[in-house]
Design an enzyme around this catalytic site. Structure first.
Site, PDB file in Angstrom:
ATOM      1  N   HIS A 192       0.869  -1.189   0.000  1.00  0.00           N
ATOM      2  CA  HIS A 192       0.000   0.000   0.000  1.00  0.00           C
ATOM      3  C   HIS A 192       0.900   1.232   0.000  1.00  0.00           C
ATOM      4  O   HIS A 192       1.633   1.464   0.962  1.00  0.00           O
ATOM      5  CB  HIS A 192      -0.906  -0.003   1.237  1.00  0.00           C
ATOM      6  CG  HIS A 192      -1.819  -1.195   1.297  1.00  0.00           C
ATOM      7  ND1 HIS A 192      -3.047  -1.215   0.675  1.00  0.00           N
ATOM      8  CD2 HIS A 192      -1.659  -2.415   1.861  1.00  0.00           C
ATOM      9  CE1 HIS A 192      -3.618  -2.403   0.881  1.00  0.00           C
ATOM     10  NE2 HIS A 192      -2.797  -3.154   1.592  1.00  0.00           N
ATOM     11  N   ARG A 233      -0.247   4.491  -0.579  1.00  0.00           N
ATOM     12  CA  ARG A 233      -0.991   5.642  -0.021  1.00  0.00           C
ATOM     13  C   ARG A 233      -1.073   6.876  -0.921  1.00  0.00           C
ATOM     14  O   ARG A 233      -1.695   7.857  -0.553  1.00  0.00           O
ATOM     15  CB  ARG A 233      -0.421   6.067   1.343  1.00  0.00           C
ATOM     16  CG  ARG A 233      -0.388   4.961   2.386  1.00  0.00           C
ATOM     17  CD  ARG A 233      -1.767   4.488   2.776  1.00  0.00           C
ATOM     18  NE  ARG A 233      -1.712   3.525   3.879  1.00  0.00           N
ATOM     19  CZ  ARG A 233      -2.436   2.411   3.924  1.00  0.00           C
ATOM     20  NH1 ARG A 233      -3.264   2.108   2.939  1.00  0.00           N
ATOM     21  NH2 ARG A 233      -2.350   1.610   4.961  1.00  0.00           N
ATOM     22  N   ASN A 275      -5.378  -6.769   9.440  1.00  0.00           N
ATOM     23  CA  ASN A 275      -6.478  -7.542   8.862  1.00  0.00           C
ATOM     24  C   ASN A 275      -5.933  -8.444   7.776  1.00  0.00           C
ATOM     25  O   ASN A 275      -5.324  -7.921   6.843  1.00  0.00           O
ATOM     26  CB  ASN A 275      -7.526  -6.610   8.234  1.00  0.00           C
ATOM     27  CG  ASN A 275      -8.445  -6.004   9.269  1.00  0.00           C
ATOM     28  OD1 ASN A 275      -8.409  -6.372  10.438  1.00  0.00           O
ATOM     29  ND2 ASN A 275      -9.271  -5.069   8.833  1.00  0.00           N
ATOM     30  N   ASP A 309       2.410  -6.883   2.600  1.00  0.00           N
ATOM     31  CA  ASP A 309       1.195  -6.137   2.964  1.00  0.00           C
ATOM     32  C   ASP A 309       1.589  -4.841   3.693  1.00  0.00           C
ATOM     33  O   ASP A 309       0.976  -4.448   4.689  1.00  0.00           O
ATOM     34  CB  ASP A 309       0.230  -6.970   3.811  1.00  0.00           C
ATOM     35  CG  ASP A 309      -1.176  -6.341   3.881  1.00  0.00           C
ATOM     36  OD1 ASP A 309      -1.396  -5.285   3.256  1.00  0.00           O
ATOM     37  OD2 ASP A 309      -2.039  -6.906   4.571  1.00  0.00           O
ATOM     38  N   HIS A 337       0.775   3.797   8.351  1.00  0.00           N
ATOM     39  CA  HIS A 337      -0.188   4.648   9.049  1.00  0.00           C
ATOM     40  C   HIS A 337       0.581   5.656   9.887  1.00  0.00           C
ATOM     41  O   HIS A 337       1.639   5.344  10.425  1.00  0.00           O
ATOM     42  CB  HIS A 337      -1.110   3.815   9.952  1.00  0.00           C
ATOM     43  CG  HIS A 337      -2.109   3.006   9.185  1.00  0.00           C
ATOM     44  ND1 HIS A 337      -3.126   3.575   8.456  1.00  0.00           N
ATOM     45  CD2 HIS A 337      -2.228   1.664   9.019  1.00  0.00           C
ATOM     46  CE1 HIS A 337      -3.843   2.605   7.882  1.00  0.00           C
ATOM     47  NE2 HIS A 337      -3.313   1.445   8.200  1.00  0.00           N
TER      48      HIS A 337
HETATM   49 ZN   LIG Z   1      -5.925  -7.213   2.463  1.00  0.00          ZN
END
Ligand SMILES: [Zn+2]
Length: 449
Positions: free
Chosen positions: A64, A66, A277, A304, A308
């Site tokens: 990710h 962002r 998650n 993953d 944050h």
């Molecule tokens: Zn996921």
């Protein structure tokens, strides 16, 4: 373009079944030659580290970044800086940005901004990741989307998921499924078990993941589509994937280092960086994940990487957004928990982070065969790395591994023939020219470790 000779080190390239001490010559951005005693001319930069391993630049298929939308947490620039610090030269970026990557122009935006590493955009399955209308999959693929995913949540409507699998299959793309049934997750924030009872935090049962893994495997099998299961975390999911593969269904799966290095007991401290998650699972699930990696049921280890901000994570456990940063600790966590423990050979571990995720994505990467892009990582599998907040190049610091010491230090990362990360000297931002000057007098670079 300057040539680089990686000399006399152990070269591990699972794609070509190679594990031997040979030289590797990079020229014009590609792997020019491999062999014993390659002769270097005056123009050639020589890289030689005693005890180091030369491997394909790592392929992280679940990241990710962002950008667009949360550039305070990570940008494509800072994310690729973190990637090459972790030895990653190819990454696939998830579409849960603000806005969602569900139009060809946003796909093009993400695809074109990777400078230090190659960025493959994953586009959304549904418009706005709302699980209702299918995104324009063919146009997104045309613009460069490597796969499709609504990662962050499942596509709850089975009919929408089935149609997505059918369309993706027609345009030869993979659907990447984030498997968590929203109704079964409910308000849950950690794995259901003894640890959740003790902590008093709302539980998420393993069945929340497993029912979706089962559903998506059945749907993919029934329409003959390619399915990839993201971040497998439970014993039941490993078993479902194992059976699906035995049944000849075109399913691949990944797990992440935190699912084989941490358990739900680590949530005890209420450290919000352990909120992910799917959630960290039981010790028994961790054993099953390790077995799945060992026997080939699980195809890839992906980070993953989910940055944050400090403000967002400095709240009550249940209020914190899920996710931890992971690209920079992908290799050291895998070496420490899977190789140093004797579960995987170093070659098998590298395959899980190079050619196997590349195959799952249907891209050409993660190989050192002659003619391939000169994407290379040189690392010392025995050298220790102390993980501190300052050590991370990512803009965010949300990692439960801060304070730990791991095995496996990246020494040099090369992308398209350019040194994009160099230990101690920081990042040479895509040129390697300074370094060339320093090495010019002796035509040689030997950095001891
Ligand atoms: Zn996921």
């Amino acid at each position: 373009m300057r040539k680089t000779l990686l000399r006399g080190m152990r070269l591990i390239d699972p794609a070509t079944a190679t594990d031997e001490r040979i030289d590797l010559l990079l020229a014009d951005g590609v792997i020019a030659a491999r062999g014993v005693d390659i002769v270097a001319d005056q123009e050639t930069r020589i890289v030689e580290f005693p005890g180091a391993v030369v491997a394909p630049g790592l392929v992280d298929m679940h990241v990710h970044l962002r950008e667009p939308g949360r550039e305070d947490e990570e940008t494509i620039e800072s994310g690729t800086l973190a990637a090459v610090h972790g030895g990653i030269t190819t990454l696939a970026a998830m579409p849960n940005t603000e806005p969602t990557i569900d139009t060809p122009s946003w796909v093009e935006y993400v695809r074109s901004r990777g400078r230090l590493a190659r960025v493959h955009p994953i586009a959304a399955i549904t418009v706005g990741r709302e699980g209702k209308a299918l995104a324009p999959l063919a146009e997104l693929a045309q613009a460069g989307a490597v796969a499709f995913s609504d990662d962050g949540c499942s596509v709850a409507d089975a009919n929408v998921m089935r149609r997505a699998l059918q369309y993706a299959s027609m345009i030869e793309r993979t659907i990447i499924a984030h498997c968590e049934d929203p109704a079964l997750v409910g308000a849950g924030v950690m794995n259901e078990g003894l640890a959740s009872t003790r902590s008093g935090l709302s539980p998420i049962p393993a069945a929340a993941e497993e029912t979706m893994v089962a559903r998506d495997i059945l749907l993919a099998g029934s329409v003959g589509a390619r399915l990839h299961i993201a971040h497998v975390s439970t014993r039941g999911s490993v078993e479902l994937v194992r059976r699906a593969k035995a049944d000849g269904i075109a399913v691949t799966a990944e797990t992440c280092p935190h699912y084989f290095s941490l358990t739900d007991d680590d949530v005890r401290s209420y450290d919000t960086s352990t909120r992910v998650n799917p959630p960290l699972r039981s010790a028994d699930d961790v054993e099953a994940i390790k077995e799945g990696l060992r026997d080939g049921t699980i195809d890839a280890v992906a980070s993953d990487h989910a940055p944050h901000s400090l403000e967002e994570k400095q709240v009550e456990f249940d209020a914190a957004p899920p996710g931890m940063i992971g690209m920079e600790v992908l290799l050291p966590l895998t070496i420490t928990h899977m190789v140093d423990t004797g579960i995987l050979s170093l070659g098998k571990a590298i395959a899980l982070m190079t050619v196997q995720p590349a195959r799952a994505l249907g891209i050409t990467a993660g190989t050192l065969e002659t003619g391939a892009a000169a994407d290379v990582v040189v690392f010392d599998p025995r050298a220790k790395v102390e993980i501190t907040s300052d050590w991370f190049r990512s803009l965010s610091k949300n990692s439960p591994f801060i304070g730990s010491t791991l095995s496996g230090r990246v020494l040099i990362t090369i992308h398209d023939g350019q040194i994009v990360f160099e230990e101690d000297l920081g990042t040479a931002q895509g040129s390697g020219e300074d370094h060339g000057k320093r090495a010019a007098e002796s035509n040689e670079l030997v950095v001891g470790v």
